[in-house]
Design an enzyme around this catalytic site. Structure first.
Site, PDB file in Angstrom:
ATOM      1  N   GLU A   1       2.759  27.940  -2.165  1.00 28.86           N
ATOM      2  CA  GLU A   1       4.155  27.501  -2.241  1.00 28.86           C
ATOM      3  C   GLU A   1       4.346  26.266  -1.371  1.00 28.86           C
ATOM      4  OE1 GLU A   1       6.273  27.667   0.450  1.00 28.86           O
ATOM      5  OE2 GLU A   1       4.941  28.712   1.836  1.00 28.86           O
TER       6      GLU A   1
ATOM      7  N   CYS B   1       5.157  26.718   9.421  1.00 29.23           N
ATOM      8  CA  CYS B   1       4.077  26.164   8.594  1.00 29.23           C
ATOM      9  C   CYS B   1       3.213  25.131   9.300  1.00 29.23           C
ATOM     10  CB  CYS B   1       4.656  25.556   7.327  1.00 29.23           C
ATOM     11  SG  CYS B   1       5.309  26.808   6.225  1.00 29.23           S
TER      12      CYS B   1
ATOM     13  N   LYS C   1      14.544  23.185  12.911  1.00 33.81           N
ATOM     14  CA  LYS C   1      15.129  22.102  12.113  1.00 33.81           C
ATOM     15  C   LYS C   1      16.482  22.598  11.620  1.00 33.81           C
ATOM     16  CE  LYS C   1      13.592  23.106   7.493  1.00 33.81           C
ATOM     17  NZ  LYS C   1      12.990  22.573   6.293  1.00 33.81           N
TER      18      LYS C   1
ATOM     19  N   GLU D   1      12.075  25.369   4.386  1.00 28.99           N
ATOM     20  CA  GLU D   1      13.159  26.234   4.832  1.00 28.99           C
ATOM     21  C   GLU D   1      14.464  25.449   4.761  1.00 28.99           C
ATOM     22  OE1 GLU D   1      12.668  28.458   8.413  1.00 28.99           O
ATOM     23  OE2 GLU D   1      10.531  28.719   8.044  1.00 28.99           O
TER      24      GLU D   1
ATOM     25  N   ASP E   1       8.476  46.019   0.107  1.00 38.27           N
ATOM     26  CA  ASP E   1       8.232  45.781   1.528  1.00 38.27           C
ATOM     27  C   ASP E   1       8.062  47.136   2.181  1.00 38.27           C
ATOM     28  OD1 ASP E   1       8.902  42.979   3.350  1.00 38.27           O
ATOM     29  OD2 ASP E   1       8.510  44.878   4.381  1.00 38.27           O
TER      30      ASP E   1
ATOM     31  N   TYR F   1       9.938  10.258  10.588  1.00 36.85           N
ATOM     32  CA  TYR F   1      10.926  10.294  11.668  1.00 36.85           C
ATOM     33  C   TYR F   1      10.305  10.831  12.946  1.00 36.85           C
ATOM     34  CZ  TYR F   1      14.373   9.308   8.129  1.00 36.85           C
ATOM     35  OH  TYR F   1      15.074   8.695   7.134  1.00 36.85           O
ATOM     36  N   PRO F   2      10.265   9.990  13.980  1.00 39.36           N
ATOM     37  CA  PRO F   2       9.780  10.516  15.260  1.00 39.36           C
ATOM     38  C   PRO F   2      10.822  11.454  15.847  1.00 39.36           C
ATOM     39  CG  PRO F   2      10.544   8.269  15.526  1.00 39.36           C
ATOM     40  CD  PRO F   2      10.691   8.595  14.072  1.00 39.36           C
TER      41      PRO F   2
ATOM     42  N   ASN G   1       0.389  20.119   4.044  1.00 37.50           N
ATOM     43  CA  ASN G   1       1.095  20.264   5.319  1.00 37.50           C
ATOM     44  C   ASN G   1       0.436  19.459   6.428  1.00 37.50           C
ATOM     45  OD1 ASN G   1       3.151  21.777   4.350  1.00 37.50           O
ATOM     46  ND2 ASN G   1       2.403  23.737   5.079  1.00 37.50           N
TER      47      ASN G   1
HETATM   48  C1  UDX Z   1       7.113  22.505   5.598  1.00 37.44           C
HETATM   49  C2  UDX Z   1       6.780  21.666   4.352  1.00 37.44           C
HETATM   50  O1  UDX Z   1       7.685  20.565   4.269  1.00 37.44           O
HETATM   51  C3  UDX Z   1       6.840  22.527   3.106  1.00 37.44           C
HETATM   52  O2  UDX Z   1       6.448  21.776   1.978  1.00 37.44           O
HETATM   53  C4  UDX Z   1       5.881  23.704   3.304  1.00 37.44           C
HETATM   54  O3  UDX Z   1       5.923  24.564   2.193  1.00 37.44           O
HETATM   55  C5  UDX Z   1       6.225  24.473   4.565  1.00 37.44           C
HETATM   56  O4  UDX Z   1       6.233  23.600   5.678  1.00 37.44           O
HETATM   57  P1  UDX Z   1       9.332  23.420   6.777  1.00 37.44           P
HETATM   58  O5  UDX Z   1       8.414  23.932   7.855  1.00 37.44           O
HETATM   59  O6  UDX Z   1      10.366  24.319   6.249  1.00 37.44           O
HETATM   60  O7  UDX Z   1       8.465  22.939   5.507  1.00 37.44           O
HETATM   61  O8  UDX Z   1      10.100  22.166   7.370  1.00 37.44           O
HETATM   62  P2  UDX Z   1      10.046  20.572   7.289  1.00 37.44           P
HETATM   63  O9  UDX Z   1      11.326  20.067   6.766  1.00 37.44           O
HETATM   64  O10 UDX Z   1       8.831  20.105   6.610  1.00 37.44           O
HETATM   65  O11 UDX Z   1       9.976  20.203   8.838  1.00 37.44           O
HETATM   66  C6  UDX Z   1       8.947  20.659   9.683  1.00 37.44           C
HETATM   67  C7  UDX Z   1       9.096  20.115  11.078  1.00 37.44           C
HETATM   68  O12 UDX Z   1       8.774  18.722  11.107  1.00 37.44           O
HETATM   69  C8  UDX Z   1      10.489  20.242  11.691  1.00 37.44           C
HETATM   70  O13 UDX Z   1      10.373  20.674  13.032  1.00 37.44           O
HETATM   71  C9  UDX Z   1      11.049  18.841  11.597  1.00 37.44           C
HETATM   72  O14 UDX Z   1      11.990  18.586  12.612  1.00 37.44           O
HETATM   73  C10 UDX Z   1       9.798  18.007  11.789  1.00 37.44           C
HETATM   74  N1  UDX Z   1       9.897  16.666  11.188  1.00 37.44           N
HETATM   75  C11 UDX Z   1       9.992  16.513   9.833  1.00 37.44           C
HETATM   76  C12 UDX Z   1       9.821  15.532  12.009  1.00 37.44           C
HETATM   77  O15 UDX Z   1       9.722  15.655  13.241  1.00 37.44           O
HETATM   78  N2  UDX Z   1       9.875  14.301  11.430  1.00 37.44           N
HETATM   79  C13 UDX Z   1       9.963  14.114  10.093  1.00 37.44           C
HETATM   80  O16 UDX Z   1       9.972  12.950   9.650  1.00 37.44           O
HETATM   81  C14 UDX Z   1      10.048  15.268   9.259  1.00 37.44           C
END
Ligand code: UDX
Length: 440
Positions: free
Chosen positions: A154, A266, A327, A158, A30, A257-258, A214
């Site tokens: 990937e 991401c 989250k 998180e 880095d 999930y709403p 995504n």
């Molecule tokens: C996401 C992808 O899941 C992962 O595969 C990719 O590599 C990176 O992006 P991440 O951003 O870490 O991962 O979080 P994730 O658990 O997917 O949640 C993303 C957002 O969606 C959060 O704000 C979460 O609250 C929201 N969410 C998720 C919902 O509102 N409803 C759901 O049913 C699921």
């Protein structure tokens, strides 16, 4: 195997550490000296369950090293993972300056065959750009050392990144060079037990796969969020609808999930970048444009419910906010719905006290010492002097609550729940007004 990982952000650090964990010799580069100093001294620049222990274990075993030296990192790995940041530009497209800088450095210093792996989430066509940059550097040096460029996106979440890396559901390898494919298979053999999870494809398809995954997940969320708004109007219960449709194996229960919108590093960025890629290629991705617009609106849903209850002048009002991170299990507040709520409350004249188990430090970094946002050291103490409570992140510790105590603490016993944590009837039985997302 000797592996270099360029960039010790979230993806790079998890990748490097997990590759060391299975016995590889890994050097992480880095250019940020303070980050490398933190890592060398046994510290951790990010919050990710299980990562610190794994870093320490592998550093102690002599398999994981850190450096700021470009020459050293370019010479070290036969395989060079590029895991640098790709922040969105003003127009939503991914800024590739760090990726191309990494490619230039490899081309400038390499002396033998290298496999260069794009691990960062990069637009379709980036591998070709990386290949051109490396070739140009080699040409400048008057040499044509062979190399291959591979796309290996990937899919880490998180908060569960170590687990996701160690037990992947698929490993996508976009490559055309036979030698590179063999090396990549070798690297991932330790993560590919019991049944074959490796999907080898051409480079462009691998690059598109990441965005497609995504964007599909974001689409499911925005779809459910819009249905939840409709359910509110109709007097239907979105939770029942979720159970009713999720039981169809073609639909399934995941990511239905709403809530008060998706955030993080991401989904928002990748949806925007794919829309952009479409436009650059004369394709309007109308579904994704709607997904994005619906999510922007959804981030304001708690504010809308608050103003519907209290009016649009919130001057002098004070709100408790539970949850700042986008989250649970992370301190990440990038594109978090909490920020839209906080800034929206401010704009309407209100102030807030927030509680989050890990993200309060990050919030202080973002907002500084602004008197309009204070912090509490527990969920209950955040309620002191608050008119009402808004919940933005579904941390486990918010799930079981003493509603009588909440009622006693709030001036107006009202909960605006952006993550549908409670059974509405149980909250209302306690004499608390409960405003959730699409719940009866
Ligand atoms: C996401 C992808 O899941 C992962 O595969 C990719 O590599 C990176 O992006 P991440 O951003 O870490 O991962 O979080 P994730 O658990 O997917 O949640 C993303 C957002 O969606 C959060 O704000 C979460 O609250 C929201 N969410 C998720 C919902 O509102 N409803 C759901 O049913 C699921």
């Amino acid at each position: 195997m000797k592996i270099t990982v360029i960039g010790t952000g979230y993806v790079g650090l998890v990748t490097g550490t997990c590759l060391a964990e299975v016995g590889n010799d890994v050097l992480c580069l880095d250019l940020d000296q303070s980050k490398i100093d933190t890592l060398k001294s046994g510290g951790m620049p990010i919050h990710e369950p299980g990562l610190l222990e794994m870093v320490q274990r592998n550093v102690a075993a002599g398999r994981l090293h850190f450096t700021t030296s470009i020459e050293e990192s370019a010479a070290f790995g036969n395989v060079q993972f590029i895991a640098v940041g790709t922040p969105p530009d003003e127009d939503g497209s991914a800024d590739l300056q760090y990726v191309t800088a990494a490619a230039r450095n490899i081309g400038c210093h390499m002396t033998e065959y290298k496999v260069i792996v794009d691990k960062s989430t990069v637009p379709v066509g980036t591998a070709d750009k990386v290949r051109a940059v490396v070739a140009a550097e080699l040409a400048k040096r008057g040499t044509d050392i062979p190399f291959a460029v591979v796309s290996n996106p990937e899919f880490l979440k998180e908060g569960a990144a170590v687990e996701d890396f160690m037990r992947p559901d698929r490993i996508v390898i976009g490559a055309e060079d036979v030698r590179a494919i063999a090396l990549m298979r070798d690297i991932y053999s330790q993560f590919n037990r019991n049944h074959d999870r490796i999907v080898v494809m051409d480079v462009r398809s691998a690059e598109l796969t990441k965005y497609a995954a995504n964007s599909m997940l974001a689409t499911r969320i925005s779809f459910m969020n819009e249905l939840a708004i409709l359910a509110d109007k109709l007097g239907a219960d979105i939770e029942q609808v979720r159970l009713g449709i999720g039981a169809d194996p073609r639909i399934g229960f995941h990511f239905l999930y709403p809530g008060c919108g998706y955030g993080g590093s991401c989904f928002p960025k990748d949806v925007q970048a794919l829309i952009r890629t479409g436009l650059e290629n004369d394709v309007t991705l109308k579904v994704l444009q709607a997904v994005e617009a619906a999510n922007e609106a959804q981030k304001r849903v708690l504010l809308d419910k608050i103003t519907a209850r209290f009016g649009s002048d919130l001057q002098g009002m004070h709100f408790a906010i539970w949850g700042l991170a986008f989250k649970p299990d992370t301190d990440d507040m990038r594109a978090a719905s909490s920020r839209v709520l906080i800034e929206g409350l401010w704009a309407l004249g209100a102030t807030a006290t927030a509680y989050d188990p890990v993200a309060m430090q990050e919030s202080r970094r973002i907002y500084g010492a602004d008197a309009r946002l204070t912090y509490a050291d527990s969920p209950m103490s955040a309620l002191k002097a608050a008119d009402a409570l808004a919940i933005v992140t579904e941390w486990k510790e918010f799930r079981v609550q003493d509603f009588a105590a909440i009622k006693a603490a709030l001036k107006t016993p009202a909960i605006f729940d952006g993550r549908n944590l409670y059974v509405p009837s149980q909250v209302r039985e306690q004499g608390i007004e409960y405003y959730a997302i699409g719940r009866r």
